[in-house]
Every structure is written in structure tokens, then in C-alpha cells.
Design a protein around this motif. Structure first.
Motif, PDB file in Angstrom:
ATOM      1  N   VAL A  53       2.506  63.367   6.702  1.00 24.03           N
ATOM      2  CA  VAL A  53       2.687  63.674   5.905  1.00 24.03           C
ATOM      3  C   VAL A  53       2.700  63.038   4.637  1.00 24.03           C
ATOM      4  CG1 VAL A  53       4.074  65.474   4.424  1.00 24.03           C
ATOM      5  CG2 VAL A  53       4.471  65.821   6.355  1.00 24.03           C
ATOM      6  N   ALA A  54       2.437  62.199   4.505  1.00 26.00           N
ATOM      7  CA  ALA A  54       2.523  61.000   3.749  1.00 26.00           C
ATOM      8  C   ALA A  54       0.535  60.516   3.883  1.00 26.00           C
ATOM      9  CB  ALA A  54       3.028  60.103   3.591  1.00 26.00           C
ATOM     10  N   ARG A  55       0.244  60.683   4.518  1.00 26.66           N
ATOM     11  CA  ARG A  55      -1.719  60.199   5.194  1.00 26.66           C
ATOM     12  C   ARG A  55      -2.023  61.312   4.824  1.00 26.66           C
ATOM     13  NH1 ARG A  55       0.545  57.503   9.998  1.00 26.66           N
ATOM     14  NH2 ARG A  55      -0.127  59.739  10.834  1.00 26.66           N
ATOM     15  N   ALA A  56      -1.473  62.965   4.933  1.00 31.10           N
ATOM     16  CA  ALA A  56      -2.535  63.877   4.299  1.00 31.10           C
ATOM     17  C   ALA A  56      -2.457  63.556   3.407  1.00 31.10           C
ATOM     18  CB  ALA A  56      -2.066  64.964   5.710  1.00 31.10           C
ATOM     19  N   PHE A  57      -1.672  63.611   2.181  1.00 33.18           N
ATOM     20  CA  PHE A  57      -1.710  63.842   0.680  1.00 33.18           C
ATOM     21  C   PHE A  57      -2.493  62.804   0.866  1.00 33.18           C
ATOM     22  CE2 PHE A  57       2.271  66.913   0.654  1.00 33.18           C
ATOM     23  CZ  PHE A  57       1.585  67.456  -0.540  1.00 33.18           C
ATOM     24  N   ARG A  58      -2.675  61.544   1.024  1.00 35.78           N
ATOM     25  CA  ARG A  58      -3.112  60.456   0.748  1.00 35.78           C
ATOM     26  C   ARG A  58      -4.788  60.996   0.734  1.00 35.78           C
ATOM     27  NH1 ARG A  58       0.679  57.007   2.965  1.00 35.78           N
ATOM     28  NH2 ARG A  58      -0.896  56.752   4.720  1.00 35.78           N
ATOM     29  N   VAL A  59      -5.171  61.151   1.589  1.00 31.01           N
ATOM     30  CA  VAL A  59      -6.348  61.571   1.728  1.00 31.01           C
ATOM     31  C   VAL A  59      -6.938  62.910   1.039  1.00 31.01           C
ATOM     32  CG1 VAL A  59      -7.794  62.857   3.914  1.00 31.01           C
ATOM     33  CG2 VAL A  59      -6.413  61.050   4.207  1.00 31.01           C
ATOM     34  N   ALA A  60      -5.801  63.948   1.101  1.00 32.76           N
ATOM     35  CA  ALA A  60      -6.556  65.199   0.228  1.00 32.76           C
ATOM     36  C   ALA A  60      -6.990  64.097  -1.738  1.00 32.76           C
ATOM     37  CB  ALA A  60      -5.263  65.929  -0.306  1.00 32.76           C
ATOM     38  N   ILE A  61      -5.429  63.883  -1.622  1.00 29.26           N
ATOM     39  CA  ILE A  61      -5.732  62.770  -3.391  1.00 29.26           C
ATOM     40  C   ILE A  61      -7.007  61.917  -3.853  1.00 29.26           C
ATOM     41  CG2 ILE A  61      -4.684  61.672  -4.634  1.00 29.26           C
ATOM     42  CD1 ILE A  61      -1.881  62.434  -4.026  1.00 29.26           C
ATOM     43  N   ARG A  62      -7.302  61.372  -2.924  1.00 35.00           N
ATOM     44  CA  ARG A  62      -8.709  60.772  -2.308  1.00 35.00           C
ATOM     45  C   ARG A  62      -9.689  61.941  -2.680  1.00 35.00           C
ATOM     46  NH1 ARG A  62      -5.825  57.109   1.743  1.00 35.00           N
ATOM     47  NH2 ARG A  62      -5.340  55.328  -0.079  1.00 35.00           N
ATOM     48  N   GLU A 122      14.444  73.640  12.497  1.00 33.44           N
ATOM     49  CA  GLU A 122      13.877  72.188  11.697  1.00 33.44           C
ATOM     50  C   GLU A 122      12.209  72.915  11.570  1.00 33.44           C
ATOM     51  OE1 GLU A 122      12.486  68.063  13.421  1.00 33.44           O
ATOM     52  OE2 GLU A 122      15.099  68.781  13.061  1.00 33.44           O
ATOM     53  N   PRO A 123      11.836  72.893  10.662  1.00 35.48           N
ATOM     54  CA  PRO A 123      10.069  72.658  11.000  1.00 35.48           C
ATOM     55  C   PRO A 123       9.200  71.247  11.062  1.00 35.48           C
ATOM     56  CG  PRO A 123      10.769  72.233   8.163  1.00 35.48           C
ATOM     57  CD  PRO A 123      12.199  72.494   9.506  1.00 35.48           C
ATOM     58  N   ASP A 124       8.295  71.610  11.637  1.00 31.68           N
ATOM     59  CA  ASP A 124       7.855  70.359  12.091  1.00 31.68           C
ATOM     60  C   ASP A 124       7.280  69.200  10.955  1.00 31.68           C
ATOM     61  OD1 ASP A 124       6.851  71.153  14.094  1.00 31.68           O
ATOM     62  OD2 ASP A 124       4.814  72.243  14.219  1.00 31.68           O
ATOM     63  N   ALA A 125       7.209  69.906   9.582  1.00 30.04           N
ATOM     64  CA  ALA A 125       7.178  68.936   8.564  1.00 30.04           C
ATOM     65  C   ALA A 125       7.452  69.521   7.100  1.00 30.04           C
ATOM     66  CB  ALA A 125       5.837  68.432   8.325  1.00 30.04           C
ATOM     67  N   VAL A 126       7.725  68.836   6.771  1.00 32.81           N
ATOM     68  CA  VAL A 126       8.561  69.746   4.264  1.00 32.81           C
ATOM     69  C   VAL A 126       7.969  69.217   3.383  1.00 32.81           C
ATOM     70  CG1 VAL A 126      10.661  69.655   3.387  1.00 32.81           C
ATOM     71  CG2 VAL A 126      10.817  69.850   5.290  1.00 32.81           C
ATOM     72  N   VAL A 127       6.998  69.651   2.704  1.00 33.53           N
ATOM     73  CA  VAL A 127       6.738  69.081   1.265  1.00 33.53           C
ATOM     74  C   VAL A 127       7.386  70.084   0.758  1.00 33.53           C
ATOM     75  CG1 VAL A 127       4.759  69.353  -0.075  1.00 33.53           C
ATOM     76  CG2 VAL A 127       4.377  69.015   2.174  1.00 33.53           C
ATOM     77  N   THR A 161      -3.437  79.171   3.340  1.00 34.27           N
ATOM     78  CA  THR A 161      -3.637  78.715   5.020  1.00 34.27           C
ATOM     79  C   THR A 161      -2.334  78.721   6.006  1.00 34.27           C
ATOM     80  OG1 THR A 161      -1.449  77.693   4.511  1.00 34.27           O
ATOM     81  CG2 THR A 161      -3.646  76.605   3.618  1.00 34.27           C
ATOM     82  N   GLY A 162      -1.284  80.418   5.793  1.00 37.02           N
ATOM     83  CA  GLY A 162      -0.626  80.812   6.242  1.00 37.02           C
ATOM     84  C   GLY A 162       0.950  79.882   6.134  1.00 37.02           C
ATOM     85  N   VAL A 163       0.927  79.182   6.140  1.00 36.75           N
ATOM     86  CA  VAL A 163       2.000  77.824   6.527  1.00 36.75           C
ATOM     87  C   VAL A 163       3.290  79.118   5.174  1.00 36.75           C
ATOM     88  CG1 VAL A 163       0.588  75.603   6.687  1.00 36.75           C
ATOM     89  CG2 VAL A 163       2.290  76.604   4.454  1.00 36.75           C
ATOM     90  N   SER A 164       4.735  78.019   6.461  1.00 38.79           N
ATOM     91  CA  SER A 164       5.808  78.911   5.818  1.00 38.79           C
ATOM     92  C   SER A 164       5.841  78.397   4.318  1.00 38.79           C
ATOM     93  CB  SER A 164       6.846  78.486   7.246  1.00 38.79           C
ATOM     94  OG  SER A 164       7.148  79.280   7.684  1.00 38.79           O
ATOM     95  N   PHE A 165       6.796  78.840   3.403  1.00 36.20           N
ATOM     96  CA  PHE A 165       7.463  79.231   2.160  1.00 36.20           C
ATOM     97  C   PHE A 165       8.277  79.482   2.531  1.00 36.20           C
ATOM     98  CE2 PHE A 165       8.006  81.155  -1.711  1.00 36.20           C
ATOM     99  CZ  PHE A 165       7.769  80.059  -2.539  1.00 36.20           C
ATOM    100  N   ALA A 166       9.053  78.211   0.980  1.00 40.94           N
ATOM    101  CA  ALA A 166      10.462  78.905   0.958  1.00 40.94           C
ATOM    102  C   ALA A 166      11.135  78.443  -0.617  1.00 40.94           C
ATOM    103  CB  ALA A 166      11.678  78.326   1.580  1.00 40.94           C
ATOM    104  N   ALA A 198       5.980  81.818   8.651  1.00 39.55           N
ATOM    105  CA  ALA A 198       5.022  82.108   9.185  1.00 39.55           C
ATOM    106  C   ALA A 198       5.075  80.714  10.031  1.00 39.55           C
ATOM    107  CB  ALA A 198       4.011  81.995   8.211  1.00 39.55           C
ATOM    108  N   ASP A 199       3.596  79.963   9.957  1.00 42.74           N
ATOM    109  CA  ASP A 199       3.309  78.884  10.485  1.00 42.74           C
ATOM    110  C   ASP A 199       4.099  77.578  10.666  1.00 42.74           C
ATOM    111  OD1 ASP A 199       2.366  76.465  11.778  1.00 42.74           O
ATOM    112  OD2 ASP A 199      -0.149  77.068  11.461  1.00 42.74           O
ATOM    113  N   ASP A 200       4.918  77.352  11.383  1.00 49.76           N
ATOM    114  CA  ASP A 200       5.771  75.865  10.315  1.00 49.76           C
ATOM    115  C   ASP A 200       5.844  74.923  10.640  1.00 49.76           C
ATOM    116  OD1 ASP A 200       8.038  77.316   9.564  1.00 49.76           O
ATOM    117  OD2 ASP A 200       9.511  76.963  11.360  1.00 49.76           O
ATOM    118  N   SER A 201       4.006  74.504  10.838  1.00 50.81           N
ATOM    119  CA  SER A 201       3.211  73.356  11.100  1.00 50.81           C
ATOM    120  C   SER A 201       4.266  72.933   9.805  1.00 50.81           C
ATOM    121  CB  SER A 201       1.871  73.095  11.313  1.00 50.81           C
ATOM    122  OG  SER A 201       1.744  74.214  11.844  1.00 50.81           O
ATOM    123  N   VAL A 202       4.317  72.837   8.613  1.00 52.16           N
ATOM    124  CA  VAL A 202       4.739  72.689   7.859  1.00 52.16           C
ATOM    125  C   VAL A 202       5.756  73.914   6.387  1.00 52.16           C
ATOM    126  CG1 VAL A 202       2.608  73.017   6.295  1.00 52.16           C
ATOM    127  CG2 VAL A 202       4.044  70.845   5.434  1.00 52.16           C
TER     128      VAL A 202
END
Length: 349
Positions: A272-281, A135-140, A109-114, A61-65
């Protein structure tokens, strides 16, 4: 644990998926039934999904992540039950909890999954994924980090098989036989990588013999020895350097080395790391940056794709492969919230 409560349209489905997956045995090489559950989950939510030639479940799907985790578990029958708000069962922590959270956030969210196979053995699923898609834009990557943890680093992995043969003879003879030669080689290797109490384990090589077979050969004329060995590799050392040093300790015998998995250390300053810090807070937590002494599929992704990535997932990694493996359901719910927030942030650019 302090978490921020939210009403989610998929919360019930997420927990149902989690329990169904944990209730479905999926040791490495036997992931098909669990894969079918994941396929059905995505189909119910009107997502494109298929099983690829390696056995991975792919929902592009959306390869933003790319949200990805492994379907397989180690063997072990732990009765599945919910006790005092915790789900007990093999894989609840490693890594079915992260897998179900990833699948839910991808639907939300409609992003890609594997969902990949055989992470606990050969990582054949992740290797195939790296070769088969762009290659995706980011990986979690999904592994237990605790809902407040963000894993940035893993040591690498190298395994090999030492084989030696010597002539048989009376045990009173002073000459070393193949068994002694194997033991002598391994002692030299261990001495070369002796533990340093002043340095973190993450920065050291860990040596471990994991199998041994030796004795009189079938012909009665030789003594044979076979030893399976494993090494964990810190980022400061390459697999080639480690292999060269281990080979230099050989007097007799040979070592057949398998393809290594390189170490990885990601920057904490990526989006990616910044997005996680914001979401966890935002969920009421205090982000923790982690380095793991083991190895994960993120090592392979980082070696193949030049994009930012982290590893994240609910659960206490001390319970990986343990007989008392269990996952608090409120932590699972919170991890879904965090993954969803992160995926939306990355998708929005």
C-alpha cells in the motif's frame, strides 16, 4: 503545487459531491443528511450501498482495498464558498475532502468503501465496522495528509474522569479539600510525563485536562471535584502501562477510565505504501512519510485487522477544526487521481 493534469469522467461529480457534503452540516451524531448524499452518489453510479446499524455508509465491492473516511465533523459554522480556487467550509479538510475523494475513487475503480460516523467523539462507526465485516486485503483511511503525504503512524488515546469528595469545612482550615486533591493528582501526573525537548512529540505522552467541575455539594456537607483528562500514547507505551502509572499517583479520589485506542505505526515497505509513493511521483510530487501526534480510526483498524494500511487525503492538517478551514480544489482533484491509481494498482495485484 506541481500536479499532472488529467481529464476524468468523474471530476465534475467529485467536486459537486465535495461541495454538497461540505454544505451539509454533519457534526458527530448528526450525520444522517450527509450519509444520504453519499448513498445517492453511489446509487447514481450503480453501486450497491446501504446504511448500517451504526449509521455508516457501506458500499461493499472488491475488497482488494477498503477506502474509508469519516462523515462527521466538529461543530462550527464556516460559510461555504469557493474563493480563489479554494473551498471554504467546516469539514473541507477534516475530513470531508478525503471522504469525497475516497467515494469518487471507489466509484472509479470498483473497490469497497465505508463512510463512518462519530470519529470525532467515540469512533463508534469504526468500532462497529471492525466487528461487522471481515478483514479486507488492505485499508486506506481518509484524513488530511496533504496530497504528497502518506501517514503511517498515530499516537493512541486514553481518556478518563477523576472524581473526589471531601468533607466541607471552613476555607481557613489547612486540610486539603477535593478540589486541591484533584489539582495535586494532576500535577503529579504531568510531572511524571514531563515534556522532553530532545524527543519528537510523537514519541512522548501528552497530558491534557479538558474539563473541570468542583465546589460545594448539593447537601452542603461535602466538597466535590470532577476532572476530565486525556492522554495521547506513543507506540512505545501501552494504554495499560499509562493507566497504571496515573493511578499510582492517586492519594484520594478515583479515575474512571474509558476504553483506550491503541497507538499504531505501519511499515513504509508494504504494497500500500509503495503504491502511494509510485502514484504521488506519477502526479509530479515528492512522497513524504508522516507520523501524526493525534489519533484516527486507523488505530482501531490496525488493532483489529492484520492487513497493510495507510492514511491519506487532501488538505493541510494544521487547519483541522480551525475557523479558517479550507481546501484547494486542485489538490482535491490530484488526490482523487492518486487514490484511483492506488486502488487500481492494489486491485490488479
Amino acid at each position: 503545487m506541481s500536479t499532472k493534469s488529467k481529464t476524468r469522467t468523474t471530476e465534475t461529480n467529485a467536486r459537486e459531491l465535495l461541495v454538497d457534503l461540505v454544505s451539509t452540516p454533519s457534526p458527530s451524531g448528526q450525520e444522517a443528511d450527509a450519509a444520504a448524499l453519499l448513498v445517492a452518489f453511489f446509487e447514481v453510479h450503480d453501486r450497491e450501498v446501504y446504511v448500517d446499524d451504526a449509521g455508516n455508509v457501506r458500499a461493499p465491492a472488491d475488497d482488494s482495498v477498503l477506502l474509508t473516511s469519516h462523515i462527521d465533523t466538529v461543530p462550527g459554522n464556516i460559510p461555504v464558498e469557493i474563493r480563489d480556487g479554494e473551498l471554504w467550509g467546516r469539514g473541507s479538510v477534516d475530513a470531508t475532502g478525503p471522504l469525497a475523494a475516497m467515494a469518487t475513487a471507489a466509484v472509479e475503480t470498483g473497490v469497497s468503501f465505508a463512510g463512518v460516523v462519530e470519529e470525532e467523539t467515540t469512533s463508534s462507526g469504526a468500532r462497529f465496522l471492525c466487528e461487522d465485516r471481515t478483514e479486507p486485503d488492505a485499508v486506506v483511511n481518509g484524513e488530511p495528509s496533504g496530497w504528497e503525504g502518506i501517514t503511517l503512524g498515530y499516537r493512541g488515546f486514553l481518556d478518563g474522569t477523576y472524581v473526589a469528595t471531601s468533607e466541607s469545612g471552613h476555607s481557613s482550615r489547612p486540610d486539603m479539600n477535593a478540589i486541591e486533591e484533584a489539582m495535586d493528582w494532576w500535577q503529579k501526573v504531568e510531572n511524571a510525563f514531563e515534556a522532553d525537548e530532545w524527543r519528537p512529540i510523537f514519541e512522548q505522552v501528552t497530558t491534557k485536562p479538558v474539563g473541570f467541575d468542583g465546589g460545594l455539594g448539593a447537601d452542603g456537607l461535602s466538597v466535590e471535584a470532577t476532572m476530565e483528562v486525556q492522554f495521547r500514547i506513543p507506540p512505545a507505551l501501552s494504554a495499560d502501562e499509562l493507566r497504571e502509572l496515573a493511578d499510582s499517583k492517586l492519594v484520594e479520589g478515583t479515575v474512571h477510565w474509558e476504553k483506550p485506542i491503541p497507538p499504531v505505526m505501519e511499515s513504509p515497505r508494504t504494497e500500500v505504501a509503495r503504491a502511494f509513493r509510485v502514484a504521488i511521483r506519477g502526479a509530479g510530487g515528492s512522497p513524504r512519510l508522516l507520523r501524526k501526534t493525534g489519533t484516527s480510526d486507523m488505530n482501531l483498524y490496525a488493532d483489529t485487522w492484520d492487513c497493510p494500511m495507510v492514511t491519506y487525503g487532501p488538505g493541510n492538517s494544521d487547519l483541522d477544526h480551525a475557523p479558517d478551514e479550507h481546501l484547494p480544489l486542485d489538490e482535491f482533484d490530484t488526490s482523487v487521481e492518486i487514490l484511483t491509481d492506488v486502488a487500481r494498482t492494489l486491485a490488479d495485484g
